[in-house]
Each structure stands twice: as structure tokens, then as C-alpha cells.
Scaffold this active site. Structure first.
Site, PDB file in Angstrom:
ATOM      1  CE1 TYR A 105       1.347  -0.572   9.526  1.00  0.00           C
ATOM      2  CE2 TYR A 105      -0.061  -2.416  10.114  1.00  0.00           C
ATOM      3  CZ  TYR A 105       0.681  -1.315  10.491  1.00  0.00           C
ATOM      4  OH  TYR A 105       0.758  -0.969  11.806  1.00  0.00           O
ATOM      5  CD  GLU A 106      -2.804   1.342   6.066  1.00  0.00           C
ATOM      6  OE1 GLU A 106      -3.354   1.737   5.016  1.00  0.00           O
ATOM      7  OE2 GLU A 106      -3.331   0.537   6.824  1.00  0.00           O
ATOM      8  N   GLY A 107       0.590   0.651   2.045  1.00  0.00           N
ATOM      9  CA  GLY A 107       1.464   0.913   0.907  1.00  0.00           C
ATOM     10  C   GLY A 107       2.899   0.720   1.335  1.00  0.00           C
ATOM     11  CD  GLN A 131       3.460   5.256   1.220  1.00  0.00           C
ATOM     12  OE1 GLN A 131       3.189   6.442   1.015  1.00  0.00           O
ATOM     13  NE2 GLN A 131       2.528   4.323   1.327  1.00  0.00           N
TER      14      GLN A 131
END
Length: 596
Positions: free
Chosen positions: A442-444, A449
Site C-alpha cells: 500500500y501507499e504505492g 516507488q
């Protein structure tokens, strides 16, 4: 169910001996009065809260999970979670690094970051509730109107209200340009928001009096893709004129996701049916505004895995010293016992040292980035602020991806130390592995990234940001290159720095001909640069440890041994990664999709 003891000695080493944060903070008028005594006192109290209040709830929260009443839309939290949150608020922890203008304590982010590590070691699922609130605070602080800040920020700062980020939808995942949630403007300046959001951590609960959802949606006639996304503030309860929670808004939890880990966090599917919301920032610029929250979240996710790495290491170490099994290959080490403790075996030590090195390297790295954020926000010199901002932009995707990859490895190795007992829930180790796995997603995802690092942060500016950081590495190499005692650290650091420069140029040239070369090289490239960063900090820590190894404090001997292990056993991974990055895209793209 194991233990957690805050690693205060190592935190103090990083902050005071490696980074000299007191001197750095004196250059910022806002933080000039923050000294080592204040830092140490906050860390000590934070460690107590983490170990005494949060850690005892970690295993039980995982087993109990969250439960939704579909008739009332009420989510029941694990026992003790709300009481712990009340203690957290009463002690003033939510306000630690927030703006004093809204009730915050105004302490530096580098200090708050260490506190967050301790919370994540103690209980990641619980820590996500206030963690996401801080991201909402940062976003509103940067992009909210005066009225929005006045009404909502004091409540978020105090912890009376919490916050979420509502981005993705079932059909779009990371590709937010595909999202369908709609916002219809109303005569009073508000909007009616309709749509469905998934994977919303801390999306519904009763730990706070109100929840402030930051929701991405499209205004009528908005451009397609990411250029047509706006950001809206959608409270669970619409505030009354006096700021108290009023009418229930039309945003409800439709289901709680059944997950592999972080069971104590209510990861929700949220349904918006004409929910009242207010625009944050400019129309169709919502993704830019949300990036403030997303960057905070990326640093926070890195700290989640750092926290898990530390607590898994601590418990595996205790087990390895206590568990008797077989004799040392070089002869009995505990002749008074029927077998030796397993810490005598070389491969058990390899597993422990892997987790220890990844914890200590991650702590140094993340603390450095947090200090750069303080400089970016508060340093009086514009040039210093600009350089710090460039470093934060470059290093944030590495914080998120490299630390979470390492956390997955470290928790798995720590579980392996336990043998069969590691696979059994009652020991608690398998939970750390399950919890750690989400942090890579999650969060990319870590691939996202990696693409961000290589494509946007390195190649897009022709390597300018990378060269700035590389200049610091080179300066350290030149300053210490003739010191024979440091050669075992400086020589491989210099070698890797040269290889990163050459590899970056090679990939950049290939990408001109074929953009798929970036996608093929990105993931190994990020780990290569991540290792360069770790090697830079471990070399600095080794220098300090060499100077103090005979002072009678065994901490420095242990630090030096850990640095040597890192350079001998973990850094060589870069040789394989460089080969992978150079192998190009053909071996990935040549096979027709129908032939898989």
C-alpha cells in the site's frame, strides 16, 4: 507473548552522535530551544507508552480483529484499543510535531519520527489510526482554506478527531486517473460526493468523536485522467456552528476487508451516497494536494516496517539465547546444559544480524530524512531548504520501498530463528510476517516507488538530485579514504558510488530508445541505491564506533560488528542487482502474453 523494549540507546546514538540533531536544530529558530535533554525525555516517555500501553494489545488485537454491524454501520474495535487511544490523547502525543498555532507542541519531525517507530514496533495496526490522522493534518495545513484550518486542524492536532485518505476504487488500484467518484457542486459552496472507495485504513471506528475523510472525486466536466481529480473534505459527522459533531454524513462502511494481517485496523470499503464535502485546494488539482498526505504516508509506511524489524529482532534474539538445541560445531559452549543455545550456530547469527543491520541502518536513514524535512520546512536559508527538499524527494521512495522490502526479509528471518514455533500463532512471530507484507503493497507498491525514483526523481532531472546526494558520499570517501582502519567500509562505498553513476547513465541512454528499459530496471535499481545509502550511513557509524570502541561501552563494539556484517553479507547483493538492472527489458517482454 514476547516483549518490546524501546531501543533508546541506538536512537540516542543516531540522533546525537551520528546526526548531531541538537546542532542542526539550533540553526532553525523554530526549534532552537530543543536540546538533547528534551529529546531524550520525549523518547523515554514514548518508549514507556509503546511498551506498556500498546504492545500488550498487539497480539490480542490481531486475534480479535474488527467487526462491522451492517445494520448500524458501527465498527467494533479490539478490546483495549479505544482506551489506549484515550491515553494517547490525554498525554498529548498527537500534537507532538504539529503547529502551535493549532494547539501543537511544535517539536521537530525528526523526534516525532523516532516516536512513530516505537509505536509501530509495539502495535502497527493500532498506530495506523493516529498515523493517518497526521497525514490528513499535513494536507489540510498545506492546502486547506482558513476556515477549514480553523475548524478542523485543532481537532486533528488534539486527537479529538481522526482522519483518513480515500483514494483508490475497486476498478482502478494505483491508476487513480480511472477513478469514477463524482462531486456535484451545491449552491452553498459544498459538493455532494457519490462513489465507492476501497482499502480505507481506519475508515470507520469509534475511537474518536469524528473522522475526517479526504476524498478524491471528479467535478462535472473535469478533464479525463489525473488532470481531472479534485480533493474533498468529507467528515463523518458534519460539524455544527460551534465545532461539535452534528448530522451524520452519507458516508458509511459497507464492509471490512478480510486481510492477511493488520487485523486490528478497520480497513474499510466506504460508500458515499451524496455525502456532503468541501473542496480542498484548487479544482482538478486534487492529486497535487493529496501528494502531501501521500508523502507523509510513504515515510510512515517505511517506519511501520522499521518498527516490525526491530521488535521481531528483539524477540528472536531472546529466543535464540534461551532455546537449547544441538551443540556448537566447534565444541560445546554451554557444557552445564544438555545442549547449547541456538545463538551459537552461525546461520542463526546470520538471521539475527540481518534483522539487526536492517533495523539499525533503517533507523539512521529514516532519521536523516526526517531531519531533512525539518530543514526543508524551517531552515532560514533558502538554499538549504531547497537542497533538503531535493533530498527528501529523492529519498522518500527509497524509505518506503527499501525499508519495507528489508522488513519483510527481517521478520521472515526472525520467524525462522524460532523454527516450528515461529509458525505457531501463540509465539507472536508469524503476526509480524503477516503485518509486514502489506507494507510493500500500500501507499504505492514498491514497483511504483521504484518507477518514481528512477523515472521521476533521477532521469527526469538528468540525475541532478542523485548527484547532490552522491556529492555527500564522495566527500565522505575523500575525507576518510586514506584511513586504513576505515578502508573496509570506505572502499566498497566508493566502488558502489561509481557503479551507481555508471548504471544510471546506462539506463538513461537505453530509455531514450525504449521506455520499457526504465520499467525493467527500476526495482533492482532502487535496491542498489538503497544499499548505497545504507552503506554511507553504516560507514559513518563505523567511524564513530572505531573511535570509541575502547571506551568501555560495548555498544560501540556491537555497532562495529554490525557494520562489518552489513558490508560483508548484505551489501554484496548489489552485484546481482546490477546484473539484473543491466539485463534489459527484452528477457521480460519478448514472450507473447498468450504463451505465459
Amino acid at each position: 507473548m514476547g516483549q518490546y523494549i524501546a531501543p533508546l540507546r541506538d536512537m540516542q546514538f543516531v540522533l546525537h552522535e551520528l546526526l548531531h540533531v541538537e546542532d542542526a536544530l539550533k540553526q532553525m529558530p523554530k526549534h532552537a530551544e530543543v536540546d538533547a535533554d528534551i529529546i531524550n525525555q520525549v523518547l523515554e516517555e514514548g518508549g514507556k507508552f509503546a511498551s506498556e500501553v500498546l504492545f500488550p494489545l498487539n497480539h490480542s488485537g490481531d486475534r480479535e480483529g474488527c467487526h462491522l454491524d451492517k445494520e448500524t454501520h458501527v465498527v467494533t474495535m479490539p478490546k483495549g484499543f479505544k482506551e489506549a487511544y484515550d491515553k494517547y490523547v490525554e498525554a498529548g502525543w498527537p500534537s507532538l510535531s504539529c503547529d502551535p498555532g493549532y494547539g501543537g507542541q511544535g517539536l521537530p519531525i525528526v523526534l516525532n519520527n523516532s516516536f512513530i517507530e516505537m509505536l509501530n514496533s509495539a502495535n502497527q495496526a493500532w498506530t495506523m489510526y493516529p498515523g493517518l490522522s497526521h497525514g490528513a493534518y499535513e494536507c489540510l495545513h498545506a492546502h486547506g482554506t482558513t476556515e477549514q484550518k480553523t475548524l478542523y486542524l485543532p481537532k486533528l492536532v488534539s486527537g479529538e478527531w481522526t482522519g483518513t485518505m480515500c483514494l483508490t476504487e475497486a476498478h482502478c488500484g494505483t491508476d487513480l486517473g480511472l477513478l469514477r467518484s463524482k462531486a456535484e457542486p451545491q449552491a452553498d459552496g459544498s459538493c455532494k460526493i457519490s462513489g465507492g472507495k476501497i482499502f480505507i485504513s481506519a475508515g470507520e471506528h469509534e475511537m474518536s468523536a469524528n473522522i475526517i475523510h479526504l476524498v478524491l472525486a471528479r467535478l462535472p466536466d473535469a478533464p479525463s485522467g489525473t488532470k481531472g481529480i479534485s480533493l474533498f473534505l468529507v467528515p463523518k459527522f458534519i460539524p455544527n456552528a460551534d465545532g461539535t459533531p452534528g448530522k451524520r454524513n452519507a458516508i458509511f462502511c459497507g464492509a471490512i476487508e478480510e486481510k492477511m494481517g493488520i487485523h486490528g485496523n478497520s480497513t474499510c470499503q466506504l460508500n458515499l451516497d451524496g455525502a456532503t464535502g468541501w473542496l480542498i485546494g484548487e479544482p482538478n488539482k486534487g492529486l497535487n494536494a493529496m501528494f502531501v498526505m501521500m508523502n507523509v504516508a510513504r515515510l510512515g509506511v517505511g517506519m511501520q516496517s522499521l518498527g516490525l524489524t526491530e521488535v521481531a529482532y528483539q524477540n528472536a534474539l531472546v529466543y535464540a539465547k534461551d532455546r537449547l538445541q544441538m551443540r556448537s560445531l566447534s565444541g560445546p559452549k554451554a557444557s552445564d546444559k544438555p545442549a547449547d543455545p541456538i545463538i551459537v550456530h552461525p546461520d542463526v547469527r546470520r538471521m539475527l544480524l540481518t534483522a539487526k543491520a536492517y533495523a539499525e541502518g533503517g533507523r539512521a536513514f529514516s532519521s536523516y530524512v526526517a531531519l531533512q524535512i525539518d530543514k526543508e520546512l524551517n531552515h532560514p536559508d533558502e538554499a538549504v531548504r531547497k537542497d533538503a527538499a531535493d533530498e527528501v524527494a529523492l529519498l522518500t521512495p527509497i524509505i518506503k520501498a527499501f525499508l519495507t522490502d528489508n522488513g519483510w526479509t527481517a521478520t521472515s528471518e526472525a520467524m525462522q530463528v524460532y523454527g516450528g514455533h515461529g509458525y505457531i500463532a501463540e509465539w507472536g512471530m508469524e503476526q509480524y510476517v503477516r503485518d509486514a507484507r502489506i507494507n510493500m503493497i500500500y501507499e504505492g507498491t514498491n514497483t511504483i516507488q521504484s518507477l518514481d525514483l528512477l523515472g521521476r526523481k533521477v532521469l527526469m532531472d538528468n540525475g541532478a538530485k542523485l548527484r547532490k546526494f552522491g556529492a555527500k558520499v564522495q566527500a565522505f570517501v575523500e575525507e576518510n579514504g586514506l584511513d586504513e582502519a576505515l578502508s573496509e567500509f570506505v572502499t566498497p562505498l566508493a566502488d558502489l558510488g561509481d557503479k551507481v553513476t555508471k548504471l544510471t547513465m546506462e539506463i538513461g541512454m537505453k530509455a531514450f530508445q525504449n521506455p520499457d528499459e526504465v520499467g525493467a530496471a527500476a526495482v533492482p535499481y532502487l535496491r542498489i541505491v538503497g544499499h548505497m545509502v545504507f552503506a554511507y550511513f553504516f560507514a559513518q557509524m563505523a567511524k564513530i564506533a572505531l573511535e570509541k570502541q575502547d571506551c568501555g561501552d560495548n555498544f560501540y563494539k556491537a555497532k562495529l560488528a554490525t557494520a562489518r556484517f552489513y558490508f560483508a553479507r548484505l551489501l554484496p547483493e548489489t552485484a546481482m542487482l546490477i546484473c539484473q538492472a543491466r539485463s534489459g527489458s527484452a528477457n521480460l517482454m519478448a514472450l507473447d502474453a498468450d504463451l505465459f
